[in-house]
Design an enzyme around this catalytic site. Sequence first.
Site, PDB file in Angstrom:
ATOM      1  N   THR A 151       0.870  -1.185   0.000  1.00  0.00           N
ATOM      2  CA  THR A 151       0.000   0.000   0.000  1.00  0.00           C
ATOM      3  C   THR A 151       0.906   1.233   0.000  1.00  0.00           C
ATOM      4  O   THR A 151       1.049   1.904   1.022  1.00  0.00           O
ATOM      5  CB  THR A 151      -0.935   0.007   1.220  1.00  0.00           C
ATOM      6  OG1 THR A 151      -0.146  -0.200   2.412  1.00  0.00           O
ATOM      7  CG2 THR A 151      -1.981  -1.074   1.146  1.00  0.00           C
ATOM      8  N   GLU A 160      11.009  -6.225  10.486  1.00  0.00           N
ATOM      9  CA  GLU A 160      11.979  -6.903   9.629  1.00  0.00           C
ATOM     10  C   GLU A 160      13.186  -7.270  10.484  1.00  0.00           C
ATOM     11  O   GLU A 160      13.554  -6.536  11.393  1.00  0.00           O
ATOM     12  CB  GLU A 160      12.391  -5.993   8.474  1.00  0.00           C
ATOM     13  CG  GLU A 160      11.237  -5.749   7.538  1.00  0.00           C
ATOM     14  CD  GLU A 160      11.593  -4.846   6.363  1.00  0.00           C
ATOM     15  OE1 GLU A 160      12.787  -4.685   6.067  1.00  0.00           O
ATOM     16  OE2 GLU A 160      10.664  -4.306   5.753  1.00  0.00           O
ATOM     17  N   ASN A 198       2.523   2.663  15.022  1.00  0.00           N
ATOM     18  CA  ASN A 198       3.706   3.069  14.262  1.00  0.00           C
ATOM     19  C   ASN A 198       4.004   4.555  14.443  1.00  0.00           C
ATOM     20  O   ASN A 198       5.161   4.961  14.554  1.00  0.00           O
ATOM     21  CB  ASN A 198       3.531   2.738  12.775  1.00  0.00           C
ATOM     22  CG  ASN A 198       3.905   1.292  12.482  1.00  0.00           C
ATOM     23  OD1 ASN A 198       4.347   0.581  13.371  1.00  0.00           O
ATOM     24  ND2 ASN A 198       3.737   0.873  11.252  1.00  0.00           N
ATOM     25  N   PHE A 249      13.092   2.217  21.683  1.00  0.00           N
ATOM     26  CA  PHE A 249      12.871   3.244  20.657  1.00  0.00           C
ATOM     27  C   PHE A 249      13.322   4.632  21.108  1.00  0.00           C
ATOM     28  O   PHE A 249      12.731   5.646  20.754  1.00  0.00           O
ATOM     29  CB  PHE A 249      11.411   3.232  20.167  1.00  0.00           C
ATOM     30  CG  PHE A 249      11.235   2.173  19.125  1.00  0.00           C
ATOM     31  CD1 PHE A 249      11.254   0.836  19.482  1.00  0.00           C
ATOM     32  CD2 PHE A 249      11.144   2.493  17.785  1.00  0.00           C
ATOM     33  CE1 PHE A 249      11.173  -0.165  18.527  1.00  0.00           C
ATOM     34  CE2 PHE A 249      11.060   1.495  16.822  1.00  0.00           C
ATOM     35  CZ  PHE A 249      11.071   0.166  17.196  1.00  0.00           C
ATOM     36  N   GLY A 292      13.772   4.705   9.051  1.00  0.00           N
ATOM     37  CA  GLY A 292      13.571   4.404   7.629  1.00  0.00           C
ATOM     38  C   GLY A 292      12.712   3.168   7.516  1.00  0.00           C
ATOM     39  O   GLY A 292      11.944   2.852   8.420  1.00  0.00           O
ATOM     40  N   CYS A 314       7.767   0.921   6.646  1.00  0.00           N
ATOM     41  CA  CYS A 314       6.544   1.235   7.405  1.00  0.00           C
ATOM     42  C   CYS A 314       6.492   2.638   7.995  1.00  0.00           C
ATOM     43  O   CYS A 314       5.583   3.403   7.682  1.00  0.00           O
ATOM     44  CB  CYS A 314       6.366   0.217   8.521  1.00  0.00           C
ATOM     45  SG  CYS A 314       5.915  -1.397   7.903  1.00  0.00           S
TER      46      CYS A 314
HETATM   47  C1  UDX Z   1       8.297  -1.260  12.172  1.00  0.00           C
HETATM   48  C2  UDX Z   1       7.487  -1.590  13.441  1.00  0.00           C
HETATM   49  O1  UDX Z   1       8.394  -1.778  14.546  1.00  0.00           O
HETATM   50  C3  UDX Z   1       6.628  -2.823  13.214  1.00  0.00           C
HETATM   51  O2  UDX Z   1       5.828  -3.060  14.368  1.00  0.00           O
HETATM   52  C4  UDX Z   1       5.722  -2.579  12.006  1.00  0.00           C
HETATM   53  O3  UDX Z   1       4.970  -3.721  11.725  1.00  0.00           O
HETATM   54  C5  UDX Z   1       6.570  -2.207  10.781  1.00  0.00           C
HETATM   55  O4  UDX Z   1       7.397  -1.078  11.084  1.00  0.00           O
HETATM   56  P1  UDX Z   1      10.521  -2.170  10.996  1.00  0.00           P
HETATM   57  O5  UDX Z   1      10.299  -1.104   9.981  1.00  0.00           O
HETATM   58  O6  UDX Z   1      10.873  -3.554  10.543  1.00  0.00           O
HETATM   59  O7  UDX Z   1       9.204  -2.325  11.931  1.00  0.00           O
HETATM   60  O8  UDX Z   1      11.739  -1.707  11.929  1.00  0.00           O
HETATM   61  P2  UDX Z   1      11.970  -1.123  13.399  1.00  0.00           P
HETATM   62  O9  UDX Z   1      12.875  -2.040  14.111  1.00  0.00           O
HETATM   63  O10 UDX Z   1      10.727  -0.750  14.081  1.00  0.00           O
HETATM   64  O11 UDX Z   1      12.813   0.201  13.053  1.00  0.00           O
HETATM   65  C6  UDX Z   1      12.266   1.215  12.226  1.00  0.00           C
HETATM   66  C7  UDX Z   1      13.279   2.311  12.035  1.00  0.00           C
HETATM   67  O12 UDX Z   1      13.459   3.063  13.223  1.00  0.00           O
HETATM   68  C8  UDX Z   1      14.672   1.879  11.624  1.00  0.00           C
HETATM   69  O13 UDX Z   1      15.154   2.764  10.644  1.00  0.00           O
HETATM   70  C9  UDX Z   1      15.492   1.993  12.883  1.00  0.00           C
HETATM   71  O14 UDX Z   1      16.864   2.236  12.628  1.00  0.00           O
HETATM   72  C10 UDX Z   1      14.841   3.217  13.514  1.00  0.00           C
HETATM   73  N1  UDX Z   1      14.995   3.273  14.986  1.00  0.00           N
HETATM   74  C11 UDX Z   1      14.406   2.340  15.778  1.00  0.00           C
HETATM   75  C12 UDX Z   1      15.704   4.328  15.557  1.00  0.00           C
HETATM   76  O15 UDX Z   1      16.241   5.204  14.853  1.00  0.00           O
HETATM   77  N2  UDX Z   1      15.801   4.390  16.925  1.00  0.00           N
HETATM   78  C13 UDX Z   1      15.222   3.478  17.732  1.00  0.00           C
HETATM   79  O16 UDX Z   1      15.357   3.605  18.957  1.00  0.00           O
HETATM   80  C14 UDX Z   1      14.506   2.407  17.156  1.00  0.00           C
END
Ligand code: UDX
Length: 445
Positions: A85, A152, A205, A246, A254, A257
């Site tokens: 999507t 992921e 999210n 987080f 990035g 999602c």
């Molecule tokens: C995310 C959600 O966690 C998940 O529940 C949803 O289904 C899809 O989107 P994902 O995109 O696989 O999952 O990765 P995630 O581990 O959540 O990290 C997302 C981004 O945030 C990454 O770029 C990561 O580097 C960044 N991040 C995460 C930070 O910059 N700081 C943090 O403390 C945590």
Amino acid sequence: MKVCMMGTGYVGLVTAVCMAEGGHDVLAVDTDVRKIESLRRGGCPIFEPGLESVLQTQLANGRLRFATELTAEDAVDVAFIAVGTPTLPDGSVDLTAVWACVEELARKLPTGAMIAMKSTVPVGTASKIRKGLADRGRDDLRVASVPEFLREGTALEDTRHPHRLVFGVASEEDETLLRRLHAWVDAPVVVTDRNTAELIKYASNAFLATKISFINEIANLCERVGADVTQVAFGMGLDPRIGPSFLRAGLGYGGSCFPKDTKALAHIAEDVDYEFKLLRAVIEVNAEQWKAPIRALEAHFGDLRGLRVVLLGVAFKPGTDDVRESPAIALTTDLERRGCEVVHCDPVVQTLTVEGRLYPVTDRPSEALQGADAAVLVTEWPVFLDMDWEDVARRMRSHFLFDGRNALADVASLEGLGFTVLSVGRAGCKTANRSRTVWSGDRST
Ligand code: UDX
């Protein structure tokens, strides 16, 4: 039960494999013929730890099959829609692939079957699908919203042991059907209406993205007031109302999602004349965050022309080969525009395409760093954290490191080797990871 999965992307493929593992008879459908042929042979199209072996096991025991289309003979009980999507230029969500699935399912599902939405879709979509089915004479089909929260890199674990299941349903029968379908999962279940379920996904999210942009703003502030964001986050996270997750400052979020879903939620709000100011700020902060290394490079070198800059990491985060919305993309474009030679290194990503140009990606840091002037840690892959830094120092022409993930453990040793090390939100702080918990007084107070 007989389950069909429309779409074999991250969500579709992982859910299909786990549903088969959970004892269901699963047919995964995708219009990409080559992908389906490869999946039938047990070839996994994505890098996701552990996925290929479970895929092959489930193929071998006959619980998982792949096809380019569903047939009426498949007699499916529940059909999941897990197709892409994407975001349209105006920030709205492109539901073309979802509606194509609905068309196909309306023609082929047996009486009384359920369509369960896994794709992240704007609030109200499941109800629109219900209406669309009625218009096509398929009043008998049930529609539920079952949003997905897997990450992921840990997708299998997240699917087998989720923190919660969310069932957006229109009746108790639908709830019962979904409970039977998920009998193999041990997790709390939130049963609600379809609109609420759809919003739970976006709100989750958006909230996580808010935490990231918040800590990145604190990091930017830390640089100006001389504080260490990693310790600020540690100190904050000990409060259970805040929690430690987080709160890692870095180059911004990035992936497939957060960037897409935050923009979509802002657009959803706009559509109902609500200005979601906080979310707009979250998106704006993230859009600027990748620039931190550029500012540091400019402050250090002045003119960047002719510099050889290595991007350590291309994937948007460790544990995946996904480069969607990776800061590596914006950094490549900007550094090249400033006259740098950009070299890419990643243990799993093999090539990177930026604005139609294909860049090779080496998996050997020593090769990438040979003769380099600067290195930017974009993705905190373990291989980059455990490098032989003496060897790296010998290879590099000048010794500038920007730690875009605040992941390098011993900055003092690196400085001892002659490196200038800068990171996000730790201006003037020589050593990283110094945080320690010191109890003083009675814990109960
Ligand atoms: C995310 C959600 O966690 C998940 O529940 C949803 O289904 C899809 O989107 P994902 O995109 O696989 O999952 O990765 P995630 O581990 O959540 O990290 C997302 C981004 O945030 C990454 O770029 C990561 O580097 C960044 N991040 C995460 C930070 O910059 N700081 C943090 O403390 C945590």
